[in-house]
Each structure stands twice: as structure tokens, then as C-alpha cells.
Design a protein around this motif. Sequence first.
Motif, PDB file in Angstrom:
ATOM      1  N   ASP A   1      -9.235 -10.170   1.914  1.00  0.00           N
ATOM      2  CA  ASP A   1      -8.579  -9.738   2.835  1.00  0.00           C
ATOM      3  C   ASP A   1      -8.371 -10.822   4.106  1.00  0.00           C
ATOM      4  O   ASP A   1      -9.378 -10.982   4.912  1.00  0.00           O
TER       5      ASP A   1
ATOM      6  N   THR B   1     -10.820  -1.125  -6.988  1.00  0.00           N
ATOM      7  CA  THR B   1     -11.408  -1.809  -5.563  1.00  0.00           C
ATOM      8  C   THR B   1     -12.278  -0.857  -4.754  1.00  0.00           C
ATOM      9  O   THR B   1     -11.815   0.210  -4.525  1.00  0.00           O
ATOM     10  N   GLU B   2     -13.410  -1.649  -3.960  1.00  0.00           N
ATOM     11  CA  GLU B   2     -13.825  -0.797  -2.967  1.00  0.00           C
ATOM     12  C   GLU B   2     -14.257  -2.139  -1.978  1.00  0.00           C
ATOM     13  O   GLU B   2     -13.848  -3.033  -1.960  1.00  0.00           O
ATOM     14  N   HIS B   3     -15.179  -1.684  -0.971  1.00  0.00           N
ATOM     15  CA  HIS B   3     -15.324  -2.604   0.234  1.00  0.00           C
ATOM     16  C   HIS B   3     -16.995  -2.862  -0.026  1.00  0.00           C
ATOM     17  O   HIS B   3     -17.969  -2.195  -0.376  1.00  0.00           O
TER      18      HIS B   3
ATOM     19  N   GLY C   1       0.711  -1.426  -0.088  1.00  0.00           N
ATOM     20  CA  GLY C   1       0.014   0.162  -0.083  1.00  0.00           C
ATOM     21  C   GLY C   1       0.760   1.245  -0.141  1.00  0.00           C
ATOM     22  O   GLY C   1       1.652   1.532   0.871  1.00  0.00           O
TER      23      GLY C   1
ATOM     24  N   GLU D   1      -0.555  -4.285   3.552  1.00  0.00           N
ATOM     25  CA  GLU D   1      -1.038  -2.999   4.096  1.00  0.00           C
ATOM     26  C   GLU D   1      -0.569  -2.473   5.190  1.00  0.00           C
ATOM     27  O   GLU D   1      -0.427  -3.087   6.230  1.00  0.00           O
TER      28      GLU D   1
ATOM     29  N   LEU E   1     -11.858  -8.976  -3.712  1.00  0.00           N
ATOM     30  CA  LEU E   1     -10.556  -8.650  -3.007  1.00  0.00           C
ATOM     31  C   LEU E   1     -10.702  -9.341  -1.768  1.00  0.00           C
ATOM     32  O   LEU E   1     -11.264  -8.850  -0.751  1.00  0.00           O
TER      33      LEU E   1
ATOM     34  N   HIS F   1      -5.367  -8.921   0.464  1.00  0.00           N
ATOM     35  CA  HIS F   1      -4.804  -7.944   1.453  1.00  0.00           C
ATOM     36  C   HIS F   1      -4.313  -8.919   2.632  1.00  0.00           C
ATOM     37  O   HIS F   1      -4.927  -9.618   3.105  1.00  0.00           O
TER      38      HIS F   1
ATOM     39  N   HIS G   1      -8.054   2.528  -4.684  1.00  0.00           N
ATOM     40  CA  HIS G   1      -8.821   1.530  -3.642  1.00  0.00           C
ATOM     41  C   HIS G   1      -9.733   2.337  -2.868  1.00  0.00           C
ATOM     42  O   HIS G   1      -9.106   3.196  -1.886  1.00  0.00           O
TER      43      HIS G   1
ATOM     44  N   GLU H   1     -14.292  -5.972  -1.408  1.00  0.00           N
ATOM     45  CA  GLU H   1     -13.090  -6.377  -0.271  1.00  0.00           C
ATOM     46  C   GLU H   1     -14.410  -6.670   0.985  1.00  0.00           C
ATOM     47  O   GLU H   1     -15.133  -6.182   1.172  1.00  0.00           O
TER      48      GLU H   1
ATOM     49  N   GLU I   1      -1.046   0.158  -4.305  1.00  0.00           N
ATOM     50  CA  GLU I   1      -2.201   0.250  -4.200  1.00  0.00           C
ATOM     51  C   GLU I   1      -2.434   1.662  -3.401  1.00  0.00           C
ATOM     52  O   GLU I   1      -1.625   1.974  -2.361  1.00  0.00           O
TER      53      GLU I   1
ATOM     54  N   VAL J   1      -5.121   4.950  -1.781  1.00  0.00           N
ATOM     55  CA  VAL J   1      -6.501   5.173  -1.162  1.00  0.00           C
ATOM     56  C   VAL J   1      -7.175   6.010  -2.464  1.00  0.00           C
ATOM     57  O   VAL J   1      -6.491   7.250  -2.435  1.00  0.00           O
TER      58      VAL J   1
END
Length: 434
Positions: free
Chosen positions: A176, A89-91, A9, A249, A174, A207, A56, A143, A28, A30
Amino acid sequence: MVRLGTGIGWRPEIADAVERMPGIDWVEVVAENVCPGHLPESLLRLRERGVTVVPHGVSLGLGGAERPDEGRLADLAERASFLRSPLVTEHIAFVRAGGPMTASPRLEAGHLLPVPRTRDALDVLCENVRIAQDALPVPLAVENIAALISWPGEEMTEGQFLYELADRTGVRLLIDVANLHTNHVNRGEDPARALAELPLEAIAYVHVAGGFERDGVWHDSHAHPVPRPVLDILTDLASRVSPPGVLLERDENFPEPAELERELGAIRGALDKGGRARGEVRVVEAGAPSPGEGCGAESRQRLALAQTAVLSALVAGTPVPDGFDRVRMGVQARALAAKRADVVAKVAPELPVILGEEYRAAFLAYAQVWPMAGGYRLDALDFVEQVLLDGRPEDARARRELREWWLDRSGPRPRSRGPAVRLARATRRVLSRR
């Protein structure tokens, strides 16, 4: 499927170290922290060297009851295009609630909160993911998040939820592994079962991060070394499939570059160990999404009401909804307030300097009464306004500096620093004291 390799990251605090670090195939960033056209020189040099840069996102809120904000999607798409990224990517999380759907004030969590693993939530999430996919110029991966709290009445395990999401939308995942460990400690969920239920062919990358345990609760801090249990989960994953990419990360408490390189070495070792156990496994491309119906207005409405009740209990002090662990909700509420204090201190670094040791206690007291209604910059302004309205700080010089800070930033544009304007302000101050 894009093979990314080993990454880290990118953060401003370790930018120089990342540039010099051997064996870094990609980074990666933010998404909300970079501005197209104004990239840090370090990122530009990495990109020119052929290092892949993946944005991200952290604020889209795909798991929320509302449809994704068009402006946020456009920003994410712009960053992906400008960085020439192979994916974005997102969450799987909600980050805000309230508003017109619930006829209540809009609330911001300032952090990623878990969605309930229910049919309603899955239907809404699938539709939101499809909207995002249509708006983005590159593939989307989402993620799994770490959680302190569990929703009552869940209908699926995490693996089942992710499998259906990928099957219905074709979205990449993704994964984690640190978050799988967090959910093992905090919610008693078995990481091996989650991995066994995942559509492994849909994994975009992985991740890896560190955290710490306090009073039986695991905090996904991204500020501590990667622990052995997280590496073991990575080995288990690598024994099932060769992940296209793995990323370390680290967001706080940055160690020396040599320590980061040792952590990356441990990650490669865990992958090698899993690979030896795996042998030859054919990884197939994810197929087309299966046809599925969109979510109805009733599903969004039910989810909106449930998420608003939870977020209001966490940030506005309303009663904890039935079925939730009150102790864990309290831990989550304190964690959200602490994160607000930490991020505001970064967004407005002058405030801890002006307030000194009073800053943190003052902010936490403010956070107990005033929920976050916008982003962190607005939160900083609201905090300072309340401090000044309360007649604090007691030190007159600090109060004057705080007032000047607020006046400089609260208007539609920065106040002029010209000599004539400064003289007029000084004259008004003198006259006001007579």
C-alpha cells in the motif's frame, strides 16, 4: 504470478458506478462484508462478466500473539473458493489482545494496529502466516499498514521486516503506497528506502488511497482524493518493477463516478511514468520459502504481554507503556473511538436516528469507559444497554424506541412480531404502569 491490471475497491455505495466504469479489470471486496451464497447482484454480474473478485480480510490479526482463529480462516477460505479468486489478502497487524495468554480480559481494537518490528514479532508472524497459508485454497498476500504510533526498540526497518517475512514464508506482498506515505509523515520513514529493501518479485498488487493531514499527523482516511506524494511513491515503485495489479481504495465520502475515473486515470499515468523510467526489467517469480524455525512459546508470551499493554492503554485508559509517545497514543486512542462510533452507526443505522445529535457524544463517552470485547454488532448492543442503564436519553419516546431496539436484538433470536405477542407485550406494559 497473476496479472490483475487496474481495479477498484467494490463498495455497495458505488456498485452501480463500478459496473459502468470503463477499464476495470478486477475488484476487491472486504471479506467480512460478503456472504457466500448471498452475494450482491452487482458482484454477481461483475463476476459473470469475467471481472476478477479478490476477498480482502480485515479481522484475522496475523500479527497478533495468538495463532489465527480456525473459524476466521475457514470463512476466508470459503469466500475465496466461492468467488473463484486467484488469491486472498490480509494485513500485517494485530487487532485484538489479552485473553488466556495474559490472564486478562480480551480486548478488540476494531482497527489495524502495527506490530513491533522485532525478532519475536517476526517469528510469531511467520508462523501465523504459514498456518494461514496451509488453511487457504489459494495464495495469500499480506499488506503493510498505516500507523500513528511507533514501537520503541524496533530492530528492523519496514523493508527489512517485509523482506524477511516473504523470504521465510514465501508469502506474497500487497504493498500500500498510501500507507508508505502515512508512515513517512507520522514516523519519519523513507518510502524510497522501503521500496529499495522490498523483495519486488513478491509483490502481488498495490493499493492506492487518499487521506488528510491534521496537526502534523497523516490520517489514512480512504475518504479523500489520492494526493500527489502517494502518486509519486507509486511512480517510484513502477520505476523498479511492473506491479501485477493496482487498486484504488475508497471507503467514505464517495465522489461522483467521473471523479473516481479521473483518479484511476492519474494512477495509470503514475504507472506509465514509472514504466518509462524502468525500461526493461525482468521480474522473477518468488522462490520457495527459506527454511526457518517456528516461534517458541516464549516469543508469543512476550508479544502477547506487550500488545495487551498497548491495546489496554488505547481502549481501556490504562497507563501508556514506557517508550511510547504519549501524544501519539492519545491521537490513536481518539481515532479508535471515532472509528468505533462510525462503524457502529453503519452496523446499527437506527441508533443515530433514534438518538439524533446525541448519538456521537454518547458513544464517545461510552467508548472511554467500555473497551470493545467482541465485534461491532456486540458493541452496538453493549452501547445501547449502557445508555439505557444510565437512564438516557431523557426523551421518553426515544428511550422507549431504544429499549425496543435492544430487546429485539439482544436475545438468541428476534422477538416475534405476531399480533398475539404484540398484544401480550402491550398488556404487560399497561399493567406495569399501575
